[in-house]
Design a protein around this motif. Structure first.
Motif, PDB file in Angstrom:
ATOM      1  N   SER A   1     -10.086   7.262  10.574  1.00  0.00           N
ATOM      2  CA  SER A   1     -10.929   6.370   9.774  1.00  0.00           C
ATOM      3  C   SER A   1     -10.664   6.515   8.280  1.00  0.00           C
ATOM      4  O   SER A   1     -10.982   5.628   7.496  1.00  0.00           O
ATOM      5  N   GLY A   2     -10.078   7.643   7.888  1.00  0.00           N
ATOM      6  CA  GLY A   2      -9.772   7.867   6.475  1.00  0.00           C
ATOM      7  C   GLY A   2      -8.357   7.469   6.092  1.00  0.00           C
ATOM      8  O   GLY A   2      -7.897   7.777   4.984  1.00  0.00           O
ATOM      9  N   LYS A   3      -7.679   6.754   6.989  1.00  0.00           N
ATOM     10  CA  LYS A   3      -6.278   6.395   6.763  1.00  0.00           C
ATOM     11  C   LYS A   3      -6.084   5.614   5.468  1.00  0.00           C
ATOM     12  O   LYS A   3      -5.105   5.827   4.743  1.00  0.00           O
ATOM     13  N   HIS A   4      -7.013   4.712   5.160  1.00  0.00           N
ATOM     14  CA  HIS A   4      -6.825   3.881   3.959  1.00  0.00           C
ATOM     15  C   HIS A   4      -6.883   4.713   2.686  1.00  0.00           C
ATOM     16  O   HIS A   4      -6.237   4.380   1.698  1.00  0.00           O
ATOM     17  N   HIS A   5      -7.659   5.814   2.702  1.00  0.00           N
ATOM     18  CA  HIS A   5      -7.701   6.689   1.524  1.00  0.00           C
ATOM     19  C   HIS A   5      -6.339   7.368   1.325  1.00  0.00           C
ATOM     20  O   HIS A   5      -5.843   7.465   0.200  1.00  0.00           O
ATOM     21  N   ILE A   6      -5.750   7.831   2.434  1.00  0.00           N
ATOM     22  CA  ILE A   6      -4.433   8.459   2.359  1.00  0.00           C
ATOM     23  C   ILE A   6      -3.400   7.457   1.854  1.00  0.00           C
ATOM     24  O   ILE A   6      -2.573   7.765   0.990  1.00  0.00           O
ATOM     25  N   ALA A   7      -3.456   6.233   2.387  1.00  0.00           N
ATOM     26  CA  ALA A   7      -2.510   5.201   1.964  1.00  0.00           C
ATOM     27  C   ALA A   7      -2.660   4.895   0.479  1.00  0.00           C
ATOM     28  O   ALA A   7      -1.669   4.817  -0.262  1.00  0.00           O
ATOM     29  N   ASP A   8      -3.897   4.729   0.028  1.00  0.00           N
ATOM     30  CA  ASP A   8      -4.147   4.389  -1.375  1.00  0.00           C
ATOM     31  C   ASP A   8      -3.666   5.492  -2.318  1.00  0.00           C
ATOM     32  O   ASP A   8      -3.159   5.205  -3.413  1.00  0.00           O
ATOM     33  N   ASN A   9      -3.837   6.748  -1.913  1.00  0.00           N
ATOM     34  CA  ASN A   9      -3.468   7.860  -2.784  1.00  0.00           C
ATOM     35  C   ASN A   9      -1.978   8.177  -2.749  1.00  0.00           C
ATOM     36  O   ASN A   9      -1.497   9.000  -3.534  1.00  0.00           O
ATOM     37  N   ASN A  10      -1.246   7.543  -1.828  1.00  0.00           N
ATOM     38  CA  ASN A  10       0.193   7.778  -1.756  1.00  0.00           C
ATOM     39  C   ASN A  10       1.022   6.578  -2.154  1.00  0.00           C
ATOM     40  O   ASN A  10       2.147   6.748  -2.637  1.00  0.00           O
ATOM     41  N   ILE A  11       0.500   5.383  -1.971  1.00  0.00           N
ATOM     42  CA  ILE A  11       1.255   4.201  -2.381  1.00  0.00           C
ATOM     43  C   ILE A  11       1.492   4.212  -3.889  1.00  0.00           C
ATOM     44  O   ILE A  11       2.497   3.692  -4.376  1.00  0.00           O
ATOM     45  N   VAL A  12       0.581   4.859  -4.638  1.00  0.00           N
ATOM     46  CA  VAL A  12       0.760   4.941  -6.091  1.00  0.00           C
ATOM     47  C   VAL A  12       1.933   5.849  -6.464  1.00  0.00           C
ATOM     48  O   VAL A  12       2.417   5.819  -7.593  1.00  0.00           O
ATOM     49  N   LEU A  13       2.387   6.661  -5.508  1.00  0.00           N
ATOM     50  CA  LEU A  13       3.535   7.533  -5.759  1.00  0.00           C
ATOM     51  C   LEU A  13       4.853   6.866  -5.399  1.00  0.00           C
ATOM     52  O   LEU A  13       5.913   7.298  -5.871  1.00  0.00           O
ATOM     53  N   TYR A  14       4.785   5.844  -4.574  1.00  0.00           N
ATOM     54  CA  TYR A  14       6.001   5.306  -3.959  1.00  0.00           C
ATOM     55  C   TYR A  14       7.048   4.872  -4.988  1.00  0.00           C
ATOM     56  O   TYR A  14       8.220   5.211  -4.866  1.00  0.00           O
ATOM     57  N   ASP A  15       6.636   4.120  -5.985  1.00  0.00           N
ATOM     58  CA  ASP A  15       7.577   3.632  -7.000  1.00  0.00           C
ATOM     59  C   ASP A  15       7.630   4.524  -8.232  1.00  0.00           C
ATOM     60  O   ASP A  15       8.237   4.166  -9.244  1.00  0.00           O
ATOM     61  N   ARG A  16       7.006   5.679  -8.148  1.00  0.00           N
ATOM     62  CA  ARG A  16       6.972   6.590  -9.290  1.00  0.00           C
ATOM     63  C   ARG A  16       8.252   7.440  -9.276  1.00  0.00           C
ATOM     64  O   ARG A  16       8.697   7.889  -8.220  1.00  0.00           O
ATOM     65  N   ASP A  17       8.809   7.676 -10.448  1.00  0.00           N
ATOM     66  CA  ASP A  17      10.052   8.445 -10.542  1.00  0.00           C
ATOM     67  C   ASP A  17       9.921   9.797  -9.845  1.00  0.00           C
ATOM     68  O   ASP A  17       8.941  10.526 -10.046  1.00  0.00           O
ATOM     69  N   GLY A  18      10.916  10.115  -9.032  1.00  0.00           N
ATOM     70  CA  GLY A  18      10.994  11.441  -8.423  1.00  0.00           C
ATOM     71  C   GLY A  18      10.461  11.534  -7.009  1.00  0.00           C
ATOM     72  O   GLY A  18      10.791  12.480  -6.292  1.00  0.00           O
ATOM     73  N   TRP A  19       9.634  10.584  -6.568  1.00  0.00           N
ATOM     74  CA  TRP A  19       9.001  10.678  -5.251  1.00  0.00           C
ATOM     75  C   TRP A  19       9.819   9.955  -4.186  1.00  0.00           C
ATOM     76  O   TRP A  19      10.298   8.847  -4.401  1.00  0.00           O
ATOM     77  N   LYS A  20       9.936  10.590  -3.025  1.00  0.00           N
ATOM     78  CA  LYS A  20      10.637   9.995  -1.895  1.00  0.00           C
ATOM     79  C   LYS A  20       9.877  10.308  -0.605  1.00  0.00           C
ATOM     80  O   LYS A  20       9.459  11.450  -0.382  1.00  0.00           O
ATOM     81  N   PHE A  21       9.709   9.280   0.227  1.00  0.00           N
ATOM     82  CA  PHE A  21       8.997   9.395   1.503  1.00  0.00           C
ATOM     83  C   PHE A  21       9.981   9.125   2.643  1.00  0.00           C
ATOM     84  O   PHE A  21      10.676   8.116   2.654  1.00  0.00           O
ATOM     85  N   PHE A  22       9.997  10.024   3.616  1.00  0.00           N
ATOM     86  CA  PHE A  22      10.884   9.894   4.760  1.00  0.00           C
ATOM     87  C   PHE A  22      10.086   9.910   6.055  1.00  0.00           C
ATOM     88  O   PHE A  22       9.013  10.523   6.142  1.00  0.00           O
TER      89      PHE A  22
END
Length: 265
Positions: A156-177
């Motif tokens: 049920s808290g998935k959207h909080h995790i998504a919101d707090n990580n999508i802001v990192l996606y296009d930020r310099d240095g971050w990579k998600f695999f």
């Protein structure tokens, strides 16, 4: 690359760097909904979140002998926000003055956490039936789902995790695999690169895919990415002697130190 105080400082700084960038990204969300605040005291960085009261978001990193004299200031930073914090103390910065100051404020050590390091290198990145690839921006909801299910958080808290990580996606240095087993999503791994330091910031595997080499493949992919990016060190953290610790050693990392965790009684 042998352990030294200078190397220990570099490892600790890599963790501070990614935590500052991560918390700043969340803080910059419109309206700062997580109530993030960050303040430095000499070499120590104090992190606070009103909406995320868990220790990892309300912690002080980088504290040493010099910052012991500013302990009252640090604690006042949290008191003003009606928050509590933990202190993370690495062996190279352990000093009787600091230990006594923490004790006098009612703090005690509750455990250790391992920090591992190694030199980046090209690894074999995925073995059948496991494949690894970088996530696309429209797959961050999938990332959040695996994050929750893999760590035991309520879905049920998935959207909080998504919101707090999508802001990192296009930020310099971050990579998600993500890791896929027979074409099905099985695990995720995140890394952050700053200057010539690579940090393994998060990883988890869905329960049904554990003990199948998923985490090993995610580690090797990120170590290879650090190598290709010209990093001179890759650093990760894990509970001491845990499965994650053993996986990192299998991937070629070695124990740098165990840092102490101090909390208030």
């Amino acid at each position: 690359m042998y352990i030294s105080k200078e190397l220990a400082d570099l490892m600790e700084q890599s963790e501070i760097d990614y935590m500052i960038d991560r918390m700043k990204a969340i803080q910059e969300r419109p309206g700062n909904p997580m109530g993030i605040d960050i303040q430095t005291f000499g070499g120590a960085a104090a992190f606070y979140s009103q909406a995320m009261p868990w220790p990892q978001f309300n912690t002080v990193k980088g504290i040493g002998e010099q910052e012991a004299e500013r302990l009252d200031e640090i604690l006042e930073f949290y008191r003003k926000r009606q928050g509590r914090c933990q202190f993370e103390v690495v062996p190279s910065k352990t000093h009787p003055k600091l230990m006594k100051a923490l004790f006098d404020q009612g703090y005690y050590q509750t455990g250790y956490h391992a920090t591992l390091y190694g030199e980046p290198r090209a690894c074999e990145t995925g073995r059948e039936p496991i494949t690894i690839r970088e996530l696309t921006a429209d797959e961050m909801d999938l990332y959040a789902e695996i994050h929750c299910l893999g760590t035991g958080l309520p879905i049920s808290g998935k959207h909080h995790i998504a919101d707090n990580n999508i802001v990192l996606y296009d930020r310099d240095g971050w990579k998600f695999f993500a890791a896929w087993v027979n074409g099905k999503p099985a695990g995720v791994g995140v890394m952050y690169i700053q200057d010539d330091k690579a940090s393994l910031t998060f990883a988890t595997t869905l329960a049904e895919y554990r003990n199948q080499g998923v985490q090993q493949a995610l580690l090797e992919k990120r170590i290879t990415e650090a190598h290709q990016s010209g990093c001179r060190i890759v650093v990760g953290q894990a509970a001491y002697a845990s499965t994650s610790h053993r996986n990192m050693e299998r991937a070629g990392l070695k124990l740098g130190y165990t840092r102490g965790t101090w909390v208030q009684a």
